[in-house]
Scaffold this motif. Structure first.
Motif, PDB file in Angstrom:
ATOM      1  N   LYS A   1       5.534   7.312 -19.802  1.00  0.00           N
ATOM      2  CA  LYS A   1       6.951   6.957 -19.708  1.00  0.00           C
ATOM      3  C   LYS A   1       7.441   7.003 -18.260  1.00  0.00           C
ATOM      4  CE  LYS A   1      11.446   8.257 -21.527  1.00  0.00           C
ATOM      5  NZ  LYS A   1      12.221   9.214 -22.285  1.00  0.00           N
ATOM      6  N   ASP A   2       6.931   7.961 -17.470  1.00  0.00           N
ATOM      7  CA  ASP A   2       7.356   8.093 -16.072  1.00  0.00           C
ATOM      8  C   ASP A   2       7.001   6.847 -15.261  1.00  0.00           C
ATOM      9  OD1 ASP A   2       8.260  10.684 -16.642  1.00  0.00           O
ATOM     10  OD2 ASP A   2       6.284  11.539 -16.199  1.00  0.00           O
ATOM     11  N   LEU A   3       5.779   6.367 -15.425  1.00  0.00           N
ATOM     12  CA  LEU A   3       5.352   5.173 -14.699  1.00  0.00           C
ATOM     13  C   LEU A   3       6.097   3.937 -15.204  1.00  0.00           C
ATOM     14  CD1 LEU A   3       3.587   3.697 -12.661  1.00  0.00           C
ATOM     15  CD2 LEU A   3       1.764   3.635 -14.369  1.00  0.00           C
ATOM     16  N   ALA A   4       6.266   3.837 -16.511  1.00  0.00           N
ATOM     17  CA  ALA A   4       6.976   2.687 -17.086  1.00  0.00           C
ATOM     18  C   ALA A   4       8.400   2.606 -16.547  1.00  0.00           C
ATOM     19  CB  ALA A   4       6.977   2.771 -18.609  1.00  0.00           C
ATOM     20  N   GLU A   5       9.064   3.745 -16.456  1.00  0.00           N
ATOM     21  CA  GLU A   5      10.435   3.761 -15.937  1.00  0.00           C
ATOM     22  C   GLU A   5      10.469   3.385 -14.463  1.00  0.00           C
ATOM     23  OE1 GLU A   5      11.985   7.622 -16.903  1.00  0.00           O
ATOM     24  OE2 GLU A   5      12.339   7.078 -19.001  1.00  0.00           O
ATOM     25  N   GLU A   6       9.511   3.886 -13.695  1.00  0.00           N
ATOM     26  CA  GLU A   6       9.478   3.570 -12.266  1.00  0.00           C
ATOM     27  C   GLU A   6       9.250   2.080 -12.025  1.00  0.00           C
ATOM     28  OE1 GLU A   6       6.794   4.687  -8.402  1.00  0.00           O
ATOM     29  OE2 GLU A   6       7.338   6.314  -9.771  1.00  0.00           O
ATOM     30  N   LEU A   7       8.383   1.473 -12.825  1.00  0.00           N
ATOM     31  CA  LEU A   7       8.099   0.044 -12.673  1.00  0.00           C
ATOM     32  C   LEU A   7       9.104  -0.837 -13.409  1.00  0.00           C
ATOM     33  CD1 LEU A   7       4.209   0.028 -13.050  1.00  0.00           C
ATOM     34  CD2 LEU A   7       5.523  -0.365 -10.969  1.00  0.00           C
ATOM     35  N   GLN A   8       9.972  -0.205 -14.178  1.00  0.00           N
ATOM     36  CA  GLN A   8      10.966  -0.913 -14.990  1.00  0.00           C
ATOM     37  C   GLN A   8      10.304  -1.901 -15.950  1.00  0.00           C
ATOM     38  OE1 GLN A   8      13.730  -2.542 -12.132  1.00  0.00           O
ATOM     39  NE2 GLN A   8      14.742  -0.568 -11.863  1.00  0.00           N
ATOM     40  N   ILE A   9       9.283  -1.384 -16.644  1.00  0.00           N
ATOM     41  CA  ILE A   9       8.614  -2.164 -17.685  1.00  0.00           C
ATOM     42  C   ILE A   9       8.682  -1.361 -18.976  1.00  0.00           C
ATOM     43  CG2 ILE A   9       7.048  -3.365 -16.104  1.00  0.00           C
ATOM     44  CD1 ILE A   9       4.846  -1.377 -16.931  1.00  0.00           C
ATOM     45  N   SER A  10       8.404  -2.016 -20.077  1.00  0.00           N
ATOM     46  CA  SER A  10       8.457  -1.306 -21.353  1.00  0.00           C
ATOM     47  C   SER A  10       7.246  -0.386 -21.494  1.00  0.00           C
ATOM     48  CB  SER A  10       8.501  -2.296 -22.516  1.00  0.00           C
ATOM     49  OG  SER A  10       7.258  -2.948 -22.642  1.00  0.00           O
ATOM     50  N   LEU A  11       7.433   0.653 -22.257  1.00  0.00           N
ATOM     51  CA  LEU A  11       6.354   1.596 -22.519  1.00  0.00           C
ATOM     52  C   LEU A  11       5.202   0.902 -23.252  1.00  0.00           C
ATOM     53  CD1 LEU A  11       5.441   4.505 -22.209  1.00  0.00           C
ATOM     54  CD2 LEU A  11       6.647   5.063 -24.314  1.00  0.00           C
TER      55      LEU A  11
ATOM     56  N   ARG B   1      -5.475  -4.018 -23.674  1.00  0.00           N
ATOM     57  CA  ARG B   1      -4.889  -5.170 -24.362  1.00  0.00           C
ATOM     58  C   ARG B   1      -4.185  -6.056 -23.333  1.00  0.00           C
ATOM     59  NH1 ARG B   1      -4.023  -0.955 -28.181  1.00  0.00           N
ATOM     60  NH2 ARG B   1      -1.932  -0.549 -27.394  1.00  0.00           N
ATOM     61  N   PRO B   2      -4.042  -7.344 -23.616  1.00  0.00           N
ATOM     62  CA  PRO B   2      -3.460  -8.260 -22.628  1.00  0.00           C
ATOM     63  C   PRO B   2      -2.019  -7.917 -22.265  1.00  0.00           C
ATOM     64  CG  PRO B   2      -4.521  -9.484 -24.409  1.00  0.00           C
ATOM     65  CD  PRO B   2      -4.481  -8.049 -24.825  1.00  0.00           C
ATOM     66  N   VAL B   3      -1.730  -8.016 -20.975  1.00  0.00           N
ATOM     67  CA  VAL B   3      -0.362  -7.887 -20.465  1.00  0.00           C
ATOM     68  C   VAL B   3      -0.123  -9.025 -19.481  1.00  0.00           C
ATOM     69  CG1 VAL B   3      -0.249  -5.379 -20.748  1.00  0.00           C
ATOM     70  CG2 VAL B   3      -0.996  -6.321 -18.581  1.00  0.00           C
ATOM     71  N   ASP B   4       1.131  -9.291 -19.214  1.00  0.00           N
ATOM     72  CA  ASP B   4       1.506 -10.337 -18.269  1.00  0.00           C
ATOM     73  C   ASP B   4       0.806 -10.116 -16.928  1.00  0.00           C
ATOM     74  OD1 ASP B   4       3.475 -12.529 -17.374  1.00  0.00           O
ATOM     75  OD2 ASP B   4       3.827 -10.908 -15.933  1.00  0.00           O
ATOM     76  N   ASN B   5       0.392 -11.203 -16.320  1.00  0.00           N
ATOM     77  CA  ASN B   5      -0.352 -11.165 -15.067  1.00  0.00           C
ATOM     78  C   ASN B   5       0.357 -10.335 -13.990  1.00  0.00           C
ATOM     79  OD1 ASN B   5      -1.682 -11.845 -12.676  1.00  0.00           O
ATOM     80  ND2 ASN B   5      -2.237 -13.842 -13.464  1.00  0.00           N
ATOM     81  N   LEU B   6       1.648 -10.575 -13.791  1.00  0.00           N
ATOM     82  CA  LEU B   6       2.378  -9.839 -12.757  1.00  0.00           C
ATOM     83  C   LEU B   6       2.465  -8.354 -13.086  1.00  0.00           C
ATOM     84  CD1 LEU B   6       5.265 -12.299 -11.851  1.00  0.00           C
ATOM     85  CD2 LEU B   6       3.270 -11.712 -10.498  1.00  0.00           C
ATOM     86  N   ASN B   7       2.709  -8.030 -14.353  1.00  0.00           N
ATOM     87  CA  ASN B   7       2.740  -6.625 -14.753  1.00  0.00           C
ATOM     88  C   ASN B   7       1.382  -5.976 -14.510  1.00  0.00           C
ATOM     89  OD1 ASN B   7       5.413  -6.621 -15.574  1.00  0.00           O
ATOM     90  ND2 ASN B   7       4.933  -7.136 -17.676  1.00  0.00           N
ATOM     91  N   PHE B   8       0.315  -6.700 -14.828  1.00  0.00           N
ATOM     92  CA  PHE B   8      -1.040  -6.185 -14.625  1.00  0.00           C
ATOM     93  C   PHE B   8      -1.256  -5.820 -13.161  1.00  0.00           C
ATOM     94  CE2 PHE B   8      -5.569  -6.395 -13.879  1.00  0.00           C
ATOM     95  CZ  PHE B   8      -6.118  -5.814 -15.014  1.00  0.00           C
ATOM     96  N   GLN B   9      -0.846  -6.721 -12.278  1.00  0.00           N
ATOM     97  CA  GLN B   9      -1.037  -6.485 -10.848  1.00  0.00           C
ATOM     98  C   GLN B   9      -0.181  -5.316 -10.360  1.00  0.00           C
ATOM     99  OE1 GLN B   9      -0.866 -10.094  -8.441  1.00  0.00           O
ATOM    100  NE2 GLN B   9      -1.512 -11.270 -10.216  1.00  0.00           N
ATOM    101  N   GLU B  10       1.073  -5.253 -10.809  1.00  0.00           N
ATOM    102  CA  GLU B  10       1.968  -4.175 -10.377  1.00  0.00           C
ATOM    103  C   GLU B  10       1.473  -2.810 -10.847  1.00  0.00           C
ATOM    104  OE1 GLU B  10       6.524  -5.241  -9.693  1.00  0.00           O
ATOM    105  OE2 GLU B  10       5.881  -5.548 -11.762  1.00  0.00           O
ATOM    106  N   ILE B  11       1.078  -2.725 -12.097  1.00  0.00           N
ATOM    107  CA  ILE B  11       0.593  -1.450 -12.632  1.00  0.00           C
ATOM    108  C   ILE B  11      -0.671  -1.029 -11.886  1.00  0.00           C
ATOM    109  CG2 ILE B  11      -0.303  -0.252 -14.665  1.00  0.00           C
ATOM    110  CD1 ILE B  11       1.403  -2.256 -16.366  1.00  0.00           C
TER     111      ILE B  11
END
Length: 200
Positions: free
Chosen positions: A28-38, A48-58
């Protein structure tokens, strides 16, 4: 490049460990910092697949090389075909990448208009359409024609590969863009010789 990526099964444990090593005791801490859903973060951590930009940011936040941990389904690629060695850029130079009319619907006069526009110095072509409407194929066909008939050199730049610092302001973006173009054309990096910081 596909619109979504997933962590390679062999790298799942590695990214889960990186979460705690980088100071995130809870997802939850990382999700909040990146402003993405848990759920997006959970999908990433479980391969599991995630959006390309989210993948790169995480990946960046966890100190991971996203290209190294991304799962590319090599089994689905025929071994005897001319496969683009760099899966992160489209292979616009191979004839196979420009399908026949079965896949591409010509829309006169759009092709001619794009071609004529790109003949002018400093021209800009903006192609706007919903996904899967043939934008990439359209520009690939036009660029191939420019290369064949006019001797143009083309460069593919994926803006998804720019990091946040490169996109922070126009000066940074133009420096990054100039570097990418010169690198792709095999030119020496002479940005320091030509870039005058006093004007920015």
């Amino acid at each position: 490049m596909s619109r979504s990526l997933r962590v390679h099964p062999e790298s799942i444990d590695q990214v889960k460990l990186a979460l705690k090593r980088n100071g995130y005791p809870r997802q939850k801490d990382l999700a909040e910092e990146l402003q993405i859903s848990l759920s997006t973060l959970n999908n990433y951590l479980n391969g599991r697949p995630v959006d390309n930009l989210n993948f790169q940011e995480i990946s960046e936040k966890l100190g991971q090389d996203w290209k190294a941990i991304a799962f590319l389904d090599q089994e689905s690629t025929p071994s005897n075909s001319n496969v683009n060695p760099d899966p992160w850029t489209p292979d616009l130079d191979q004839d196979e990448s420009i399908p026949d009319v079965d896949y591409y619907v010509e829309r006169p006069p759009i092709e001619t208009t794009c071609y004529q526009t790109l003949l002018r110095p400093g021209a800009l072509v903006r192609i706007k359409a919903p996904s899967l409407m043939g934008k990439t194929l359209l520009i690939a066909r036009v660029l191939r024609k420019l290369v064949a008939q006019q001797g143009y050199q083309t460069v593919y730049i994926n803006l998804h590969l720019a990091n946040h610092a490169d996109l922070a302001n126009l000066n940074s973006l133009l420096k990054w863009f100039s570097f990418c173009v010169s690198e792709s054309l095999g030119l020496a990096n002479r940005l320091a010789d030509y870039w005058y910081e006093g004007l920015s």
